[in-house]
Motif scaffolding. Structure first.
Motif, mmCIF file in Angstrom:
data_model
loop_
_atom_site.group_PDB
_atom_site.id
_atom_site.type_symbol
_atom_site.label_atom_id
_atom_site.label_comp_id
_atom_site.label_asym_id
_atom_site.label_seq_id
_atom_site.Cartn_x
_atom_site.Cartn_y
_atom_site.Cartn_z
ATOM 1 N N LEU A 49 29.546 32.729 48.777
ATOM 2 C CA LEU A 49 29.101 31.376 49.062
ATOM 3 C C LEU A 49 28.141 31.356 50.244
ATOM 4 O O LEU A 49 27.134 30.635 50.237
ATOM 5 N N GLU A 50 28.446 32.185 51.264
ATOM 6 C CA GLU A 50 27.579 32.265 52.430
ATOM 7 C C GLU A 50 26.184 32.784 52.051
ATOM 8 O O GLU A 50 25.162 32.275 52.535
ATOM 9 N N TYR A 55 20.305 31.869 50.828
ATOM 10 C CA TYR A 55 19.129 31.926 49.953
ATOM 11 C C TYR A 55 18.815 30.580 49.297
ATOM 12 O O TYR A 55 17.952 30.505 48.423
ATOM 13 N N GLY A 56 19.473 29.521 49.712
ATOM 14 C CA GLY A 56 19.173 28.196 49.203
ATOM 15 C C GLY A 56 19.560 27.977 47.767
ATOM 16 O O GLY A 56 18.865 27.290 47.015
ATOM 17 N N LEU A 57 20.680 28.542 47.344
ATOM 18 C CA LEU A 57 21.118 28.455 45.958
ATOM 19 C C LEU A 57 22.255 27.458 45.764
ATOM 20 O O LEU A 57 22.820 27.376 44.671
ATOM 21 N N VAL A 58 22.595 26.731 46.792
ATOM 22 C CA VAL A 58 23.706 25.779 46.732
ATOM 23 C C VAL A 58 23.177 24.387 47.060
ATOM 24 O O VAL A 58 22.346 24.224 47.961
ATOM 25 N N ARG A 64 17.146 20.768 46.971
ATOM 26 C CA ARG A 64 16.730 22.164 47.126
ATOM 27 C C ARG A 64 15.243 22.314 46.851
ATOM 28 O O ARG A 64 14.547 23.076 47.530
ATOM 29 N N TYR A 65 14.736 21.567 45.866
ATOM 30 C CA TYR A 65 13.309 21.642 45.577
ATOM 31 C C TYR A 65 12.478 21.105 46.732
ATOM 32 O O TYR A 65 11.448 21.688 47.097
ATOM 33 N N ILE A 66 12.916 20.002 47.302
ATOM 34 C CA ILE A 66 12.181 19.419 48.432
ATOM 35 C C ILE A 66 12.126 20.407 49.591
ATOM 36 O O ILE A 66 11.075 20.604 50.226
ATOM 37 N N ASN A 67 13.255 21.045 49.887
ATOM 38 C CA ASN A 67 13.275 22.049 50.957
ATOM 39 C C ASN A 67 12.366 23.233 50.619
ATOM 40 O O ASN A 67 11.665 23.760 51.491
ATOM 41 N N TRP A 68 12.383 23.628 49.342
ATOM 42 C CA TRP A 68 11.525 24.742 48.917
ATOM 43 C C TRP A 68 10.052 24.362 49.031
ATOM 44 O O TRP A 68 9.222 25.157 49.477
ATOM 45 N N GLY A 78 10.320 31.762 50.151
ATOM 46 C CA GLY A 78 11.677 32.261 50.231
ATOM 47 C C GLY A 78 11.727 33.776 50.203
ATOM 48 O O GLY A 78 10.696 34.460 50.274
ATOM 49 N N LYS A 79 12.949 34.309 50.085
ATOM 50 C CA LYS A 79 13.150 35.755 50.087
ATOM 51 C C LYS A 79 13.644 36.240 48.730
ATOM 52 O O LYS A 79 14.466 35.592 48.089
ATOM 53 N N SER A 80 13.115 37.360 48.336
ATOM 54 C CA SER A 80 13.577 38.001 47.109
ATOM 55 C C SER A 80 14.868 38.755 47.409
ATOM 56 O O SER A 80 14.902 39.609 48.303
#
Length: 320
Positions: A49-50, A55-58, A64-68, A78-80
């Motif tokens: 969960l952490e 990685y912004g998956l929660v 989440r789109y707005i933050n992206w 973001g990071k791969s």
């Protein structure tokens, strides 16, 4: 011209926002993610969960789109998770490898296909035309991966004239001109594979376009004035026949950076297409998101370049 370009660039902004939003929602709805794909029994649910939060998956997909999007404006995609690097760095590391390969194929295709298409149209139903019609059908029909494996079997394993895979010779730290020649040596076979299909399709488009043009009244008028056939064909005919061809070439722009997935897989070429396939298997949607947005931007730019090129080829067209 400047006002037209500026207006078109401004019109791209809402289109890119809409495309990126749809892509983000689709990836958000996809089952699993890169963290779920990690095969590590020692990871606790708390740690998983952490990592997802990291990685912004929660969270809500819209939030989440707005933050992206806020970060994407600053070229931070973001990071791969798979590569443990920023998406922009991963794309930058591999996209140019695909570009070199695709650009070589693109230039060869135009140099070879356009003259052949013009000659085939002016000598319709001749032996020359029939031969290259069969060639085009074969070029379009043969799968790229099959043709690539045949070339590897014959020229790499058989005659040992070219390397089997890779972009550079293993263990050879060439620099300067030697490095360029080494990369060019590795490019020969994959370039041939890409060029075959491109030449076949572009040649047929050129032939069809020229056949429509040479039957026009102004072509007969040019001949009746006593102009040489070469001037009639290449100055009056080809210039007008290039208009639909420019549309096709504009569509090819994303392909220069998008990579050739099958060809890169067959020849082990470290391009962005191969990386994208691996990202799909790893569910690295962050990397795929950045890559797809790049292709969307290039597609829009390709359309813009094609529209501008229309006015350069045909003076009757005005950009307003």
């Amino acid at each position: 011209m400047r006002q037209y370009i500026a207006r078109r660039l401004l019109e791209m902004i809402p289109v890119i926002i809409g495309i990126s939003f749809l892509l983000f929602i689709i990836f958000s709805m996809s089952p699993g993610d890169a963290v779920d794909n990690i095969q590590n029994p020692n990871l606790s649910q708390e740690r998983i969960l952490e990592m997802k939060k990291q990685y912004g998956l929660v969270g809500n997909p819209v939030e989440r789109y707005i933050n992206w999007a806020k970060k994407a404006v600053q070229f931070d995609f973001g990071k791969s998770i798979k590569h443990k690097e920023d998406v922009s760095k991963v794309i930058g590391s591999y996209v140019w490898n695909s570009f070199y390969l695709s650009l070589a194929s693109f230039l060869l295709s135009v140099i070879i296909a356009v003259p052949i298409g013009v000659i085939s149209a002016t000598k319709q139903y001749s032996i020359f035309d029939k031969f290259f019609t069969i060639f085009a059908l074969l070029g379009i029909s043969i799968p790229s991966f099959f043709f690539g494996m045949v070339l590897i079997k014959v020229f790499a394993l058989g005659f040992e004239a070219f390397p089997v895979s890779g972009m550079r010779s293993a263990g050879m730290n060439y620099t300067g001109i030697k490095d360029i020649l080494d990369v060019a040596h590795h490019m020969v076979l994959p370039t041939i594979v890409l060029t075959l299909g491109s030449v076949a399709s572009l040649m047929r488009y050129t032939r069809t376009s020229m056949l429509e043009v040479i039957r026009q009244d102004y072509m007969r008028t040019a001949r009746s004035k006593g102009l040489k056939e070469k001037i009639v064909i290449y100055k009056h005919g080809l210039r007008n026949a290039l208009i639909p061809i420019i549309t096709i070439l504009g569509i090819w722009l994303p392909g220069l950076f998008g990579g050739a997935i099958l060809t890169e897989q067959v020849f082990g070429w470290p391009g962005i297409g191969k990386v994208a396939v691996e990202a799909i298997g790893a569910r690295d949607y962050t990397l795929l998101m950045g890559f797809e947005v790049l292709l969307a931007v290039l597609t829009l730019l390709g359309n813009l370049i094609a529209d501008i090129s229309y006015a350069l080829v045909d003076p009757r067209i005005r950009l307003k």
